[in-house]
Write a protein that holds these residues in place. Structure first.
Motif, PDB file in Angstrom:
ATOM      1  N   TYR A  54       4.138   8.655  -0.331  1.00 57.33           N
ATOM      2  CA  TYR A  54       3.614   8.621   1.031  1.00 57.33           C
ATOM      3  C   TYR A  54       3.610   7.203   1.600  1.00 57.33           C
ATOM      4  CZ  TYR A  54       2.165  13.438   0.418  1.00 57.33           C
ATOM      5  OH  TYR A  54       2.163  14.788   0.209  1.00 57.33           O
ATOM      6  N   GLY A  55       4.476   6.358   1.095  1.00 53.67           N
ATOM      7  CA  GLY A  55       4.588   5.017   1.638  1.00 53.67           C
ATOM      8  C   GLY A  55       5.199   5.025   3.026  1.00 53.67           C
ATOM      9  N   VAL A  56       5.005   3.938   3.732  1.00 51.23           N
ATOM     10  CA  VAL A  56       5.532   3.776   5.083  1.00 51.23           C
ATOM     11  C   VAL A  56       6.659   2.749   5.049  1.00 51.23           C
ATOM     12  CG1 VAL A  56       4.975   3.104   7.453  1.00 51.23           C
ATOM     13  CG2 VAL A  56       3.307   4.351   6.088  1.00 51.23           C
ATOM     14  N   THR A  57       7.726   3.064   5.709  1.00 48.83           N
ATOM     15  CA  THR A  57       8.876   2.162   5.734  1.00 48.83           C
ATOM     16  C   THR A  57       8.513   0.885   6.480  1.00 48.83           C
ATOM     17  OG1 THR A  57      10.366   4.065   5.765  1.00 48.83           O
ATOM     18  CG2 THR A  57      11.292   1.925   6.412  1.00 48.83           C
ATOM     19  N   PRO A  58       8.753  -0.291   5.895  1.00 49.72           N
ATOM     20  CA  PRO A  58       8.434  -1.545   6.594  1.00 49.72           C
ATOM     21  C   PRO A  58       9.194  -1.650   7.907  1.00 49.72           C
ATOM     22  CG  PRO A  58       8.905  -1.943   4.272  1.00 49.72           C
ATOM     23  CD  PRO A  58       9.271  -0.512   4.533  1.00 49.72           C
TER      24      PRO A  58
END
Length: 506
Positions: A54-58
């Motif tokens: 569930y990470g967010v793309t930089p």
């Protein structure tokens, strides 16, 4: 139904279907399910990453604006200098200033309602009109019914002026409300600076206390090492046991452990200071110590008088008072909605066109050029009669909002007075505690030095040194904390009374 009408109906149905399709496709912007992580960019359909990450793309386009002021690495900064850096770097002050400007601009909008509104419009295009024409039936001529169709290009430039002359105080109430809200934003701007000064001062004094505790623990470690040397010397002389040396080594280890914890607290409070200033947490800045700074003066005696004067100058109380007066103007604005409005309207326009006129009765066509000016000045009166109870509801809402603002104002005064009393008592207690702690440190140091001399001369025990050393350490801790508490309490009282107004308040 004619062919043109059928085409219009079909076109309308297709448009509705297209809009419905757009609404459905917009759901593609979200994840497919509540357990599917989101991947994507703004305006694009979401993609499934295929895992539970569930990470967010930089976002490399995102600006990072953490303040990194230019500092002199060889300069030791005082508290006023730290406050000045914070006022220049912290985004809270800039945001409060912009909100004050926004409220000032809203006052200009309210003032503009007193002036006429002038607008210019140009309408141009192709126009077609059809009218049914009756036939002609006489003894000599018989003409059936027909249609006269007029078509052609036309342009209508116009200038309109509308001036509201009288509205029974609605504009006055709106302007007064905007002025009070602007005043509240401006004193809130000053209050933001006062809060920033307090936050930096509080963090500075906490950091100073942590530094003092680190110095105390370093001195305690040095003392423990002196005791260890004395114990080793006594062991070498045959007048001490290995147990005493082991106990002395344990005290050294304990002092090293305490020093580690103290340095950790010192780093944490340093980070808190940088956070309060609103600057990058990675910068290095030398901070002046408060060891030579005199303690705050004694608190004033007349507490009731101080509370009254403080409430009258505190920015948050003044802002709440302005909001209360603004909400009272809302009642006047709601009352004005029940009354008529008188406005002056003027229009100037010109119709320019070239038309073709076709009469089906005679199967003839003619041309017509038009260049016609028009002007009108009208005085209008708008009288509200029935609106389904909306005006009554607005009046009730305005009365309730004004009443709530009055209660909020009263509550804030009570809370502010309580804050002043608490800060007053804490400062008085802290000053007394500092005086008592100073006497305690002097007595504990005398006991420790005497116990150490006795032990070196073979007259005392290691247990006596341990007890007196612990007592000295606690007394020094108490003194450092009481001194810091006195400065924090003085800053809190100054902030609560509205006198913490500049970087040189301390």
């Amino acid at each position: 139904m004619t062919g043109g009408a059928i085409l219009r109906v079909v076109g309308g149905v297709l448009l509705v279907l297209a809009l419905a399709g757009c609404t459905g496709s917009s759901l593609k912007l979200a994840s497919a399910s509540a357990t599917t992580p989101y991947r994507g960019t703004a305006g694009e359909a979401a993609t499934d990453p295929g895992n539970a990450d569930y990470g967010v793309t930089p976002d490399p386009s995102m600006p990072i604006t953490i303040a990194t002021p230019r500092l002199d690495p060889n300069h030791t900064y005082s508290l006023p200098e730290l406050i000045n850096i914070a006022q220049l770097s912290n985004p809270a002050t800039q945001a409060a200033w912009q909100r004050a400007r926004e409220a000032a601009a809203a006052t200009g909008i309210a003032e503009g309602a007193y002036l006429p509104i002038i607008s210019a419009d140009v309408l141009a295009g192709y126009a077609v009109t059809s009218n049914t024409a009756p036939g002609i039936n006489t003894a000599l001529v018989s003409v059936p019914d027909g249609t006269i169709t007029t078509s052609g290009m036309q342009a209508v430039p116009s200038l309109a002026v509308k001036w509201l002359l009288f509205d029974f105080g609605a504009r006055d109430a709106a302007l007064a409300t905007a002025q009070q809200v602007s005043f509240a934003a401006n004193v809130g701007f000053n209050g933001t600076h006062q809060k920033l000064i307090y936050d930096v001062s509080n963090a500075y004094f906490q950091y100073s206390a942590a530094r003092a505790q680190s110095r105390i623990d370093r001195a305690a470690l040095d003392n423990a090492r002196v005791v260890l040397e004395a114990a080793q010397a006594r062991l070498d002389q045959g007048v001490a046991t290995t147990m005493e040396v082991a106990q002395a080594k344990q005290q050294v280890a304990q002092a090293e452990f305490d020093l580690t914890g103290a340095t950790g607290r010192e780093r944490s409070t340093y980070a808190m200071l940088l956070g309060a200033m609103g600057v990058s947490p990675t910068i290095t800045i030398k901070v002046q110590d408060i060891s030579g700074k005199p303690l705050p003066r004694q608190v004033p005696d007349n507490l009731d008088q101080m509370i009254v004067a403080s409430l009258q100058r505190r920015p948050d109380v003044q802002a709440a008072f302005a909001q209360m007066k603004a909400s009272e103007q809302g009642i006047a604005a709601a009352r004005a909605e029940f009354l008529p409005r008188i406005a002056l309207t003027g229009t100037i326009n010109r119709t320019i066109g070239s038309y073709s006129i076709h009469d089906t009765r005679f199967d003839s066509t003619a041309s017509l050029d038009v260049n016609q000016p028009n002007a009108a000045v009208l005085l209008g009166v708008t009288v509200p009669i029935f609106d389904g109870g909306m005006r009554d509801a607005r009046m009730e809402a305005a009365v309730a909002a004004a009443s709530a603002s009055q209660q909020d104002f009263a509550r804030l005064q009570s809370t502010a007075a309580q804050e002043i009393v608490v800060a007053y008592d804490v400062l008085r207690t802290s000053l007394s505690a500092n005086a008592a702690a100073t006497e305690l440190v002097n007595a504990a140091r005398t006991n420790y030095e005497a116990a150490l001399d006795y032990y070196k001369n073979g007259l005392g025990t290691l247990a006596d040194i341990s007890v007196t050393q612990t007592g000295l350490l606690k007394a020094q801790y108490a003194q450092a904390q009481a001194r810091s508490d006195a400065f924090v309490a003085a800053a809190t009282l100054a902030f609560a009374t509205g006198t913490l107004t500049s970087a040189n308040s301390f």
